[in-house]
Write a protein that holds these residues in place. Structure first.
Motif, PDB file in Angstrom:
ATOM      1  N   LEU A  60      -6.735   2.500   5.950  1.00 25.80           N
ATOM      2  CA  LEU A  60      -5.713   1.765   6.704  1.00 25.80           C
ATOM      3  C   LEU A  60      -4.308   2.238   6.329  1.00 25.80           C
ATOM      4  O   LEU A  60      -3.423   2.307   7.185  1.00 25.80           O
ATOM      5  CB  LEU A  60      -5.835   0.255   6.470  1.00 25.80           C
ATOM      6  CG  LEU A  60      -7.016  -0.431   7.147  1.00 25.80           C
ATOM      7  CD1 LEU A  60      -7.045  -1.918   6.801  1.00 25.80           C
ATOM      8  CD2 LEU A  60      -6.991  -0.238   8.661  1.00 25.80           C
ATOM      9  N   ASN A  61      -4.105   2.546   5.060  1.00 26.98           N
ATOM     10  CA  ASN A  61      -2.793   3.051   4.643  1.00 26.98           C
ATOM     11  C   ASN A  61      -2.482   4.406   5.259  1.00 26.98           C
ATOM     12  O   ASN A  61      -1.314   4.765   5.410  1.00 26.98           O
ATOM     13  CB  ASN A  61      -2.709   3.103   3.116  1.00 26.98           C
ATOM     14  CG  ASN A  61      -2.427   1.731   2.534  1.00 26.98           C
ATOM     15  OD1 ASN A  61      -1.418   1.114   2.835  1.00 26.98           O
ATOM     16  ND2 ASN A  61      -3.347   1.229   1.726  1.00 26.98           N
ATOM     17  N   VAL A  62      -3.508   5.153   5.646  1.00 32.47           N
ATOM     18  CA  VAL A  62      -3.314   6.427   6.344  1.00 32.47           C
ATOM     19  C   VAL A  62      -3.136   6.178   7.843  1.00 32.47           C
ATOM     20  O   VAL A  62      -2.186   6.645   8.458  1.00 32.47           O
ATOM     21  CB  VAL A  62      -4.511   7.381   6.095  1.00 32.47           C
ATOM     22  CG1 VAL A  62      -4.413   8.622   6.966  1.00 32.47           C
ATOM     23  CG2 VAL A  62      -4.603   7.754   4.624  1.00 32.47           C
ATOM     24  N   LEU A  63      -4.064   5.400   8.437  1.00 36.77           N
ATOM     25  CA  LEU A  63      -4.037   5.153   9.881  1.00 36.77           C
ATOM     26  C   LEU A  63      -2.783   4.396  10.328  1.00 36.77           C
ATOM     27  O   LEU A  63      -2.296   4.588  11.437  1.00 36.77           O
ATOM     28  CB  LEU A  63      -5.277   4.368  10.307  1.00 36.77           C
ATOM     29  CG  LEU A  63      -6.622   5.092  10.195  1.00 36.77           C
ATOM     30  CD1 LEU A  63      -7.769   4.118  10.421  1.00 36.77           C
ATOM     31  CD2 LEU A  63      -6.690   6.226  11.210  1.00 36.77           C
ATOM     32  N   LEU A  64      -2.280   3.540   9.463  1.00 31.50           N
ATOM     33  CA  LEU A  64      -1.129   2.695   9.823  1.00 31.50           C
ATOM     34  C   LEU A  64       0.155   3.131   9.116  1.00 31.50           C
ATOM     35  O   LEU A  64       1.088   2.341   8.971  1.00 31.50           O
ATOM     36  CB  LEU A  64      -1.441   1.230   9.488  1.00 31.50           C
ATOM     37  CG  LEU A  64      -2.639   0.628  10.234  1.00 31.50           C
ATOM     38  CD1 LEU A  64      -2.997  -0.730   9.664  1.00 31.50           C
ATOM     39  CD2 LEU A  64      -2.345   0.526  11.723  1.00 31.50           C
ATOM     40  N   LYS A  65       0.202   4.388   8.706  1.00 32.72           N
ATOM     41  CA  LYS A  65       1.349   4.895   7.940  1.00 32.72           C
ATOM     42  C   LYS A  65       2.678   4.617   8.636  1.00 32.72           C
ATOM     43  O   LYS A  65       3.644   4.182   8.017  1.00 32.72           O
ATOM     44  CB  LYS A  65       1.175   6.399   7.706  1.00 32.72           C
ATOM     45  CG  LYS A  65       2.177   6.987   6.766  1.00 32.72           C
ATOM     46  CD  LYS A  65       1.884   8.452   6.491  1.00 32.72           C
ATOM     47  CE  LYS A  65       2.905   9.021   5.522  1.00 32.72           C
ATOM     48  NZ  LYS A  65       2.636  10.433   5.219  1.00 32.72           N
ATOM     49  N   LYS A  66       2.734   4.824   9.953  1.00 38.98           N
ATOM     50  CA  LYS A  66       3.984   4.600  10.696  1.00 38.98           C
ATOM     51  C   LYS A  66       4.312   3.112  10.833  1.00 38.98           C
ATOM     52  O   LYS A  66       5.467   2.740  11.000  1.00 38.98           O
ATOM     53  CB  LYS A  66       3.897   5.238  12.080  1.00 38.98           C
ATOM     54  CG  LYS A  66       3.866   6.752  12.037  1.00 38.98           C
ATOM     55  CD  LYS A  66       3.763   7.347  13.429  1.00 38.98           C
ATOM     56  CE  LYS A  66       3.706   8.863  13.367  1.00 38.98           C
ATOM     57  NZ  LYS A  66       3.509   9.468  14.687  1.00 38.98           N
ATOM     58  N   ASP A  67       3.281   2.277  10.776  1.00 38.96           N
ATOM     59  CA  ASP A  67       3.483   0.830  10.935  1.00 38.96           C
ATOM     60  C   ASP A  67       3.893   0.144   9.632  1.00 38.96           C
ATOM     61  O   ASP A  67       4.493  -0.933   9.670  1.00 38.96           O
ATOM     62  CB  ASP A  67       2.198   0.169  11.440  1.00 38.96           C
ATOM     63  CG  ASP A  67       1.793   0.672  12.805  1.00 38.96           C
ATOM     64  OD1 ASP A  67       2.322   0.153  13.794  1.00 38.96           O
ATOM     65  OD2 ASP A  67       0.939   1.584  12.886  1.00 38.96           O
ATOM     66  N   LEU A  68       3.539   0.730   8.504  1.00 34.08           N
ATOM     67  CA  LEU A  68       3.726   0.071   7.212  1.00 34.08           C
ATOM     68  C   LEU A  68       5.137  -0.465   6.984  1.00 34.08           C
ATOM     69  O   LEU A  68       5.287  -1.602   6.521  1.00 34.08           O
ATOM     70  CB  LEU A  68       3.310   0.996   6.063  1.00 34.08           C
ATOM     71  CG  LEU A  68       1.814   1.303   5.978  1.00 34.08           C
ATOM     72  CD1 LEU A  68       1.537   2.284   4.841  1.00 34.08           C
ATOM     73  CD2 LEU A  68       0.994   0.045   5.805  1.00 34.08           C
ATOM     74  N   PRO A  69       6.206   0.294   7.301  1.00 33.23           N
ATOM     75  CA  PRO A  69       7.550  -0.252   7.058  1.00 33.23           C
ATOM     76  C   PRO A  69       7.842  -1.536   7.850  1.00 33.23           C
ATOM     77  O   PRO A  69       8.628  -2.370   7.403  1.00 33.23           O
ATOM     78  CB  PRO A  69       8.483   0.880   7.512  1.00 33.23           C
ATOM     79  CG  PRO A  69       7.661   2.122   7.422  1.00 33.23           C
ATOM     80  CD  PRO A  69       6.269   1.689   7.767  1.00 33.23           C
ATOM     81  N   ALA A  70       7.210  -1.701   9.000  1.00 33.51           N
ATOM     82  CA  ALA A  70       7.477  -2.876   9.835  1.00 33.51           C
ATOM     83  C   ALA A  70       6.586  -4.071   9.484  1.00 33.51           C
ATOM     84  O   ALA A  70       6.844  -5.188   9.926  1.00 33.51           O
ATOM     85  CB  ALA A  70       7.274  -2.519  11.309  1.00 33.51           C
ATOM     86  N   LEU A  71       5.546  -3.836   8.697  1.00 36.78           N
ATOM     87  CA  LEU A  71       4.608  -4.914   8.372  1.00 36.78           C
ATOM     88  C   LEU A  71       5.158  -5.817   7.280  1.00 36.78           C
ATOM     89  O   LEU A  71       5.653  -5.346   6.261  1.00 36.78           O
ATOM     90  CB  LEU A  71       3.266  -4.336   7.912  1.00 36.78           C
ATOM     91  CG  LEU A  71       2.455  -3.568   8.934  1.00 36.78           C
ATOM     92  CD1 LEU A  71       1.229  -2.932   8.288  1.00 36.78           C
ATOM     93  CD2 LEU A  71       2.021  -4.474  10.069  1.00 36.78           C
ATOM     94  N   THR A  72       5.027  -7.129   7.503  1.00 37.73           N
ATOM     95  CA  THR A  72       5.379  -8.087   6.448  1.00 37.73           C
ATOM     96  C   THR A  72       4.171  -8.237   5.531  1.00 37.73           C
ATOM     97  O   THR A  72       3.071  -7.767   5.851  1.00 37.73           O
ATOM     98  CB  THR A  72       5.716  -9.472   7.047  1.00 37.73           C
ATOM     99  OG1 THR A  72       4.525 -10.023   7.627  1.00 37.73           O
ATOM    100  CG2 THR A  72       6.814  -9.378   8.095  1.00 37.73           C
ATOM    101  N   LYS A  73       4.357  -8.913   4.436  1.00 40.68           N
ATOM    102  CA  LYS A  73       3.260  -9.155   3.496  1.00 40.68           C
ATOM    103  C   LYS A  73       2.130  -9.921   4.198  1.00 40.68           C
ATOM    104  O   LYS A  73       0.943  -9.658   3.969  1.00 40.68           O
ATOM    105  CB  LYS A  73       3.776  -9.937   2.290  1.00 40.68           C
ATOM    106  CG  LYS A  73       2.781 -10.076   1.178  1.00 40.68           C
ATOM    107  CD  LYS A  73       3.391 -10.771  -0.022  1.00 40.68           C
ATOM    108  CE  LYS A  73       2.371 -10.904  -1.141  1.00 40.68           C
ATOM    109  NZ  LYS A  73       2.918 -11.569  -2.321  1.00 40.68           N
TER     110      LYS A  73
END
Length: 200
Positions: free
Chosen positions: A65-78
């Motif tokens: 998930l950390n690879v697949l969602l790499k572009k999303d990670l900065p926008a994700l809240t906890k």
């Protein structure tokens, strides 16, 4: 005769002492258990020594998930960084594939939620969107993988593997009757099964 009576009293004394020790031992254990339970309920129990639960599948999914969602990670809240998963052998190769789903505002909208299907080694089989959970695994097969039924917009859609992938948007696939899902296994029944939630 006096000796027999004396021996009988000694034996009775020993037995009663042993029973008293057992009762005290049970009482101590009961007290410790009750204390631990009350502290756990109150949230004051010290669980720092509790072993960390290691789940190979969870670690594999978390890494992917950390690879697949790499572009999303900065926008994700906890609160957005949680997933559910369920294992199912989709192609009868004795290795589970992993259905991964979400249930928060970042990954879900009015049409449903996003999710993934991963191979047992963590590689991506499919990404899907606008899907309500659970997903149903039918007994029919396409390209050696079971067909799926996904609910989208309140309708049941048939998903068949084609060129190694399931359709990513169930809402535009063939609509089938709800009865088709009744004979099928459910996966990612997030509400019904109360699946465990994991962070990533």
């Amino acid at each position: 005769m006096k000796i027999k009576i004396l021996v009988a009293f000694i034996i009775l004394g020993i037995i009663s002492c042993q029973n008293k020790d057992k009762t005290e031992s049970k009482s101590i254990i009961k007290t410790i258990a009750e204390d631990t339970l009350s502290k756990t309920v109150a949230g004051t129990a010290d669980v720092s020594d509790a072993p960390v639960k290691y789940d190979k599948a969870v670690e594999l999914i978390r890494k992917q998930l950390n690879v697949l969602l790499k572009k999303d990670l900065p926008a994700l809240t906890k609160q957005d960084r949680f997933f559910y998963y369920e294992a199912f052998d989709l192609n009868n190769d004795k290795k589970d594939e992993y259905f991964v789903g979400f249930s928060n505002a970042y990954f879900c909208g009015s049409g449903g939620c996003s999710g993934f299907i991963l191979n047992d080694d963590g590689s991506l089989i499919n990404k899907f969107s606008v899907t309500d959970f659970p997903i149903y695994v039918t007994t029919s097969v396409s390209e050696k993988f079971y067909d799926l039924i996904a609910v989208s917009g309140g309708k049941f859609h048939l998903l068949k593997l084609k060129n190694g992938k399931y359709p990513s948007n169930p809402s535009v696939q063939e609509v089938v009757k709800e009865e088709a899902s009744r004979e099928s296994a459910k996966v990612l029944d997030i509400d019904g099964k109360k699946l465990e939630k994991y962070s990533f």
